[in-house]
Design a protein around this motif. Structure first.
Motif, short mmCIF file in Angstrom:
data_model
loop_
_atom_site.label_atom_id
_atom_site.label_comp_id
_atom_site.label_asym_id
_atom_site.label_seq_id
_atom_site.Cartn_x
_atom_site.Cartn_y
_atom_site.Cartn_z
N ASP A 11 2.99 6.32 2.11
CA ASP A 11 4.29 5.68 2.20
C ASP A 11 4.73 5.50 3.67
O ASP A 11 5.87 5.78 4.03
CB ASP A 11 5.32 6.54 1.44
N GLY A 12 3.78 5.09 4.48
CA GLY A 12 4.06 4.80 5.88
C GLY A 12 4.12 6.01 6.80
O GLY A 12 4.33 5.87 8.01
N ILE A 15 3.98 4.27 -11.63
CA ILE A 15 3.40 5.31 -10.78
C ILE A 15 1.90 5.04 -10.57
O ILE A 15 1.15 4.94 -11.55
CB ILE A 15 3.60 6.71 -11.41
N PRO A 16 1.47 4.89 -9.33
CA PRO A 16 0.04 4.68 -9.09
C PRO A 16 -0.76 5.95 -9.35
O PRO A 16 -0.25 7.06 -9.18
CB PRO A 16 -0.02 4.29 -7.61
N LEU A 48 0.85 -1.20 0.00
CA LEU A 48 0.00 0.00 0.00
C LEU A 48 0.88 1.24 0.00
O LEU A 48 1.82 1.34 0.77
CB LEU A 48 -0.88 0.02 1.25
N ILE A 49 0.55 2.18 -0.88
CA ILE A 49 1.28 3.45 -0.87
C ILE A 49 0.46 4.52 -0.14
O ILE A 49 1.01 5.39 0.52
CB ILE A 49 1.68 3.88 -2.32
N LEU A 50 -0.88 4.42 -0.26
CA LEU A 50 -1.75 5.41 0.39
C LEU A 50 -2.85 4.71 1.17
O LEU A 50 -3.46 3.75 0.68
CB LEU A 50 -2.39 6.30 -0.68
N ASP A 52 -12.80 4.99 4.16
CA ASP A 52 -11.59 4.18 4.06
C ASP A 52 -11.28 4.04 2.58
O ASP A 52 -12.16 3.66 1.79
CB ASP A 52 -11.81 2.77 4.64
N PHE A 53 -10.05 4.33 2.21
CA PHE A 53 -9.68 4.29 0.79
C PHE A 53 -8.18 4.04 0.68
O PHE A 53 -7.40 4.77 1.31
CB PHE A 53 -10.06 5.65 0.15
N ASP A 54 -7.81 3.01 -0.07
CA ASP A 54 -6.38 2.65 -0.19
C ASP A 54 -5.94 2.65 -1.65
O ASP A 54 -6.75 2.40 -2.54
CB ASP A 54 -6.14 1.21 0.30
N VAL A 55 -4.67 2.88 -1.85
CA VAL A 55 -4.08 2.70 -3.18
C VAL A 55 -2.80 1.88 -3.01
O VAL A 55 -1.99 2.17 -2.12
CB VAL A 55 -3.74 4.06 -3.84
#
Ligand SMILES: Nc1ncnc2c1ncn2[C@@H]1O[C@H](COP(=O)(O)OP(=O)(O)OP(=O)(O)O)[C@@H](O)[C@H]1O
Ligand SMILES: [Mg+2]
Length: 252
Positions: A65-66, A197-198, A4-6, A25-28
């Motif tokens: 990015d954490g 690149i996401p 996961l980046i985001l 809640d939303f992930d990329v």
């Protein structure tokens, strides 16, 4: 599942009494194109403005990015690698292509001891990155005001790539474009994705979404109502989620 980046966790944002985002809640993940869909007023732009630092959510956390970036300033968020491309682009109309790729970070050289912008250098660098994206703009000395909508999007995307964006957010990039230009912008989205690149892509055009998205997230009235990987949706399914399946059957 890749890294996961985001991560947006339980993000809420109100405007007065209006709940624009309700515990979203939303992930990329790294390398994926996520389409963010929803009817007018669903909360899409508000969510990306929370991610890019334009708005500060009242609740929840945004991790990139954490690192917790919730409430950071837009410039800080951009420096950390999130590039947001709005439909009304933040480009300088009266500067040339090179200067726009370097906007806010202009390269200078000294002329008789006086710092001046190094236009040649910026155009050369802009040419390299445009080349990487296979974009052809006849003259990089052209002012942005003389470029088409698609070419402007291309310059914004080139800027994101040049400054090593690690997440690109596009809010309705093709909305104001003619069909050939829409095709070009979609090709650029793919080209960015091919470079690892996401991308978060907001679009009302189902065809765009079907073509480039790896996953679709649908919002309705400030909530995420569907999260569908490629293969689990078609136009009909997406439209049902966008308008609300319950409302649809009640209306029919
Ligand atoms: N600055 C603001 N002040 C007050 N209300 C706002 C503001 N920005 C957005 N809203 C409201 O928040 C809700 C969500 O708006 P948002 O712009 O996020 O929707 P959207 O999904 O991007 O819609 P569209 O597809 O039309 O762009 C809407 O009801 C909108 O009117
Ligand atoms: Mg919007």
């Amino acid at each position: 599942m890749s890294e996961l980046i985001l991560q947006c966790q339980q993000v809420s944002k109100h405007f007065g009494g209006l709940v624009a985002l309700n515990h979203v809640d939303f992930d990329v993940s790294c390398g994926e194109v996520v389409a963010l869909l929803g009817d007018n007023g669903a909360g899409k732009s508000t969510l990306i403005k929370c991610i890019s630092g334009v708005y500060r959510p009242e609740q929840g956390r945004i991790i990139f990015d954490g690192k917790d970036i919730t409430g950071h300033a837009p410039s800080e968020i951009r420096d950390s690698g999130i590039e947001t491309i709005y439909q009304d682009l933040a480009l300088a109309e009266n500067l040339d292509v090179g200067a726009n790729v370097f906007l806010g970070k202009e390269k200078t050289r000294r002329l008789f001891g006086i710092p001046v912008t190094d236009d040649e250098y910026m155009r050369r660098e802009a040419a390299k990155v445009l080349d990487r994206l296979d974009i052809h703009i006849p003259s990089l000395k052209q002012k942005l005001v003389n470029l088409s909508g698609g070419q402007r999007q291309a310059v914004a995307i080139a800027r994101a790539l040049y400054w090593n964006a690690r997440l690109v957010i596009m809010d309705e990039p093709t909305a104001a474009l003619g069909v050939p230009e829409q095709r070009k912008v979609l090709a650029l989205v793919r080209s960015l994705r091919d470079q690892g690149i996401p991308i978060i892509l907001i679009s009302h055009t189902m065809q765009d979404v079907m073509e480039v998205a790896d996953r679709c997230v649908v919002m309705r009235r400030g909530r995420v109502v569907a999260n569908l990987p490629k293969g689990e949706y078609d136009v009909e399914v997406l439209v049902k989620h966008i308008v609300g399946a319950g409302e649809m059957s009640a209306a029919s």
